[in-house]
Design an enzyme around this catalytic site. Structure first.
Site, PDB file in Angstrom:
ATOM      1  N   MET A 190      51.329  38.937  42.446  1.00 25.70           N
ATOM      2  CA  MET A 190      49.887  39.003  42.192  1.00 25.70           C
ATOM      3  C   MET A 190      49.186  37.947  43.036  1.00 25.70           C
ATOM      4  O   MET A 190      49.737  36.854  43.260  1.00 25.70           O
ATOM      5  CB  MET A 190      49.575  38.856  40.704  1.00 25.70           C
ATOM      6  CG  MET A 190      50.081  37.618  40.026  1.00 25.70           C
ATOM      7  SD  MET A 190      49.927  37.703  38.196  1.00 25.70           S
ATOM      8  CE  MET A 190      48.168  38.010  37.990  1.00 25.70           C
TER       9      MET A 190
ATOM     10  N   LEU B  67      46.864  35.876  42.549  1.00 26.56           N
ATOM     11  CA  LEU B  67      46.610  34.572  41.939  1.00 26.56           C
ATOM     12  C   LEU B  67      47.749  33.596  42.191  1.00 26.56           C
ATOM     13  O   LEU B  67      47.547  32.381  42.182  1.00 26.56           O
ATOM     14  CB  LEU B  67      46.416  34.717  40.424  1.00 26.56           C
ATOM     15  CG  LEU B  67      45.102  35.314  39.919  1.00 26.56           C
ATOM     16  CD1 LEU B  67      45.138  35.405  38.392  1.00 26.56           C
ATOM     17  CD2 LEU B  67      43.904  34.512  40.369  1.00 26.56           C
ATOM     18  N   SER B  68      48.946  34.117  42.400  1.00 24.39           N
ATOM     19  CA  SER B  68      50.139  33.289  42.531  1.00 24.39           C
ATOM     20  C   SER B  68      50.255  32.685  43.926  1.00 24.39           C
ATOM     21  O   SER B  68      50.400  33.403  44.913  1.00 24.39           O
ATOM     22  CB  SER B  68      51.384  34.126  42.216  1.00 24.39           C
ATOM     23  OG  SER B  68      52.554  33.495  42.688  1.00 24.39           O
ATOM     24  N   ALA B  69      50.235  31.349  44.002  1.00 25.21           N
ATOM     25  CA  ALA B  69      50.415  30.685  45.291  1.00 25.21           C
ATOM     26  C   ALA B  69      51.777  31.010  45.911  1.00 25.21           C
ATOM     27  O   ALA B  69      51.856  31.274  47.119  1.00 25.21           O
ATOM     28  CB  ALA B  69      50.228  29.174  45.132  1.00 25.21           C
TER      29      ALA B  69
END
Length: 221
Positions: free
Chosen positions: A9, A11-13
């Site tokens: 996703m 949002l995940s760094a």
């Protein structure tokens, strides 16, 4: 070459580390959205691919791998036209590896300790967490001094991509008690890296901005 699949996703760094590596290699990849908030990582079809149910998860033909930094190294080792992103020179590679481990175990952790309790509930972070993140940022500031990339070299590596994913996420979280203008080396390095990653906004910028928006919505609640 068939495109690889990357489950994750934006949002995940860590997921964005993989995306940026693929972009820098000029690879085609299918980013398959997996909403952790909705529990999609626990569905049987994903558990069949990755029983550890974490992201990112990469599928390259019959080969499946998780852990973002391992995926980044694999992609360069297999598909890189040269070794600039992950140098073969022993000392230089050791510094890149150190930056990868540092990003995972020190930088991203220190950042997470400051923001995740706010985002997902729990005891609010104390001054010790803020002080630790500032100390860590000082170390990264030293990595990129003299207009160098993070391994002290003249070419961007996957070490930079890992640190970039974390730093950009931190930047867009706009922590009220942290002034990133104090870290002039890092700001210059950040601007330089953003320009070198093809399709930067798609690969990293949009996700970092979304993370920042999510954090700020919780911090102001």
């Amino acid at each position: 070459m068939a495109p690889i699949d990357v489950y994750g996703m934006p949002l995940s760094a860590p997921c964005r580390i993989v995306n940026m590596t693929a972009e820098c290699l000029g690879m085609e990849y299918n980013f398959k959205m997996l909403d952790l908030m909705a529990g999609e990582h626990m569905k049987p079809e994903f558990l069949a691919i990755n029983p550890m149910h974490n992201i990112p998860t990469m599928v390259d033909g019959d080969f499946v791998l998780n852990e973002s930094r391992a995926i980044a190294a694999y992609l360069v080792n297999k598909y890189g036209k040269d070794d600039k992103l992950y140098p073969k020179d022993a000392e230089l590679r050791a510094r890149v590896d150190q930056r990868l481990y540092f990003d995972m175990g020190v930088f991203y952790k220190a950042f997470g300790d400051c923001v995740y309790p706010v985002m997902f509930g729990g005891d609010l972070p104390g001054q010790d967490k803020f002080d630790k993140l500032k100390e860590v940022l000082g170390w990264v500031e030293g990595f990129v001094k003299d207009d160098k990339f993070c391994a002290g070299n003249d070419d961007m590596t996957i070490g930079d991509l890992a640190l970039l994913a974390t730093y950009s996420t931190l930047k867009f979280a706009e922590l009220s008690w942290l002034d990133l203008a104090e870290f002039k080396n890092m700001e210059a390095w950040y601007e330089k890296c953003c320009k070198l990653v093809p399709n930067y906004e798609k690969a990293n910028g949009e996700g970092a901005t979304a993370f920042g928006g999510f954090y700020k919505s919780k911090a102001s609640a």
